[in-house]
Design an enzyme around this catalytic site. Structure first.
Site, PDB file in Angstrom:
ATOM      1  N   ARG A  36      -1.513 -19.170   0.725  1.00 19.30           N
ATOM      2  CA  ARG A  36      -2.290 -19.329  -0.518  1.00 19.30           C
ATOM      3  C   ARG A  36      -2.647 -20.787  -0.786  1.00 19.30           C
ATOM      4  NH1 ARG A  36       0.775 -14.827  -4.253  1.00 19.30           N
ATOM      5  NH2 ARG A  36      -0.510 -13.085  -3.536  1.00 19.30           N
ATOM      6  N   LYS A 197       0.186   6.342  -1.981  1.00 19.32           N
ATOM      7  CA  LYS A 197      -0.054   7.340  -3.022  1.00 19.32           C
ATOM      8  C   LYS A 197      -1.488   7.399  -3.525  1.00 19.32           C
ATOM      9  CE  LYS A 197       3.425   5.980  -5.707  1.00 19.32           C
ATOM     10  NZ  LYS A 197       4.212   5.981  -6.888  1.00 19.32           N
TER      11      LYS A 197
END
Ligand code: ADP
Ligand code: MG
Length: 393
Positions: A36, A197
């Site tokens: 990052r 999911k």
């Protein structure tokens, strides 16, 4: 609407307040993954070269509105300094008299890093007085932290009420690549959605369905769709409560003339562990005592073909439990197919990026979206407060 770029800002000799995402992993006071920090280098280097005074601000971890010594940004300043080959002064707070004095003493090309913004409750509370105080440190505001742009915090949105706001290079790249997917994808456009999911991805599935030509569904998510098709999924991860939603998505796809591809075969095992016996079965024959943990060879072949024929591909979510080698094959084949796309390929999501890294093909992907939750919210069609706060181009 495109946002004004840092390139358009008058930054020479100006105090530039830059929101970056330096929320990096650390161990014993050392940064263990500087991805990052590296990602913010183009903007920081540009500003320094333009003779700006660069005031960097970031959050780190979850200090819950108090000073946590382990969550100070000192090690980040040290790493940034090494990467950029210039001093980076770490301040002990992000607001207050001492900070103001240090900032007002800066010379063109100097870089300072303010202390962890989340030591103050006002940051996440998007407090106007706090925003104003932060803003008073700068003359120009630049947001290069796309990954926190879905949060309306003082440093990501509030300060823009007091300063003209511009997009840094990383922000710009995310907005242009993800924006292209929603606004002007070259056709055919395929989205490959996997992961654990359906519930995590329902909104993104629905929004992308409107934009794509083909939707490829894999991973644990696919099990709920298989249930919806009347298959049994044994002990597989699935969300029976979302079968109706899955059916609605398939119906919608049909009415819009979009293709939805589900696995036709799966790799099953009694449990997700190393050394368990695995076998490939058609989706109509998943045994009651087994779990579907990866897509099978027929599915891989079919999915790869659709991906490779596309001019635009977005991929989020591994198609199997890729953390274990026995169930990694499908995901690696998806990575290989996405890497071969002749057009724009975009991969987003923490686990998906990890899978792409594992495949060794990261440099063959058009855009690796590091925005995590922000990338998904953007693709859900939501307006991100940190983006909305910036000046229009
Ligand atoms: P991303 O972080 O890229 O958005 P997700 O977090 O949605 O991806 O999904 C990644 C997780 O989904 C991984 O931990 C992976 O093991 C899991 N997963 C994928 N397929 C299956 C499956 N068939 N059964 C159980 N878990 C799965
Ligand atoms: Mg994940």
């Amino acid at each position: 609407m495109a946002k004004a770029s840092v390139r358009q800002a008058d930054v020479k000799g100006k105090r530039c307040l830059v929101r970056v995402d330096f929320n990096v992993p650390m161990k014993n006071g050392v940064v263990t993954d500087d991805t990052r920090i590296r990602a913010a280098l183009p903007t920081i280097t540009y500003l320094k070269e333009q003779g700006a005074k660069v005031i960097l601000m970031s959050h780190l971890g979850r200090p819950k509105a108090k000073v946590v010594e382990d969550l100070r940004l000192g090690p980040v300043a040290a790493r940034l300094s090494e990467l950029i080959g210039a001093p980076v002064k770490h301040l002990r707070d992000c607001v207050g008299e001492e900070v103001k004095t240090a900032v007002m003493a800066m010379q063109p090309g100097d870089i300072v890093l303010l202390e962890n913004l989340r030591f103050h409750a006002e940051e996440e509370g998007n407090d106007p007085d706090f925003s104003k105080e932060l803003a008073s440190l700068g003359e120009v505001y630049i947001n290069d932290a796309f990954g926190t742009a879905h949060r309306a915090h003082a440093s990501t949105a509030g300060v823009a009420a007091f300063l003209p706001g511009y997009a840094g290079f990383l922000m710009e790249k995310e907005l242009s690549s993800l924006g292209k997917l929603l606004e002007s994808p070259e056709k055919p456009f395929t989205a490959v959605i996997g992961g654990a999911k359906v519930s995590d991805k329902l909104s993104v599935l629905k929004n992308l369905l409107e934009k794509v030509d083909s939707l490829v569904i894999g991973g644990g998510m696919a099990n709920t769709f298989l249930l919806a098709q009347g298959h049994k999924v044994g002990k597989s991860l699935a969300e029976p409560g979302l079968v109706d939603e899955a059916n609605a998505i398939m119906e919608k796809a049909k009415s819009l003339g979009k293709q939805v591809y589900l696995p036709v075969d799966v790799v099953v095992a009694p449990k997700p562990e190393v050394g368990v016996p695995v076998q490939v079965v058609p989706v109509s024959e998943i045994p009651d005592d087994q779990m579907a943990l990866d897509i099978g060879p027929e599915s891989r072949k079919a999915f790869a073909e659709i991906i490779k024929k596309s001019k635009t591909v977005f991929w989020n979510g591994p198609v199997g439990l890729f953390e274990l080698e026995a169930f990694r094959g499908g995901t690696m084949e998806m990575a290989a197919a996405v890497a071969q796309v002749d057009g724009l390929s975009v991969v987003g999501g923490g686990d998906s990026l990890a899978a792409v890294e594992m495949s060794g093909l990261a440099d063959k992907i058009g855009h690796l979206s590091t925005g995590g939750g922000a990338s998904l919210e953007f693709l859900e069609g939501q307006v991100l407060p940190g983006v909305a706060a910036l000046k229009d181009a």
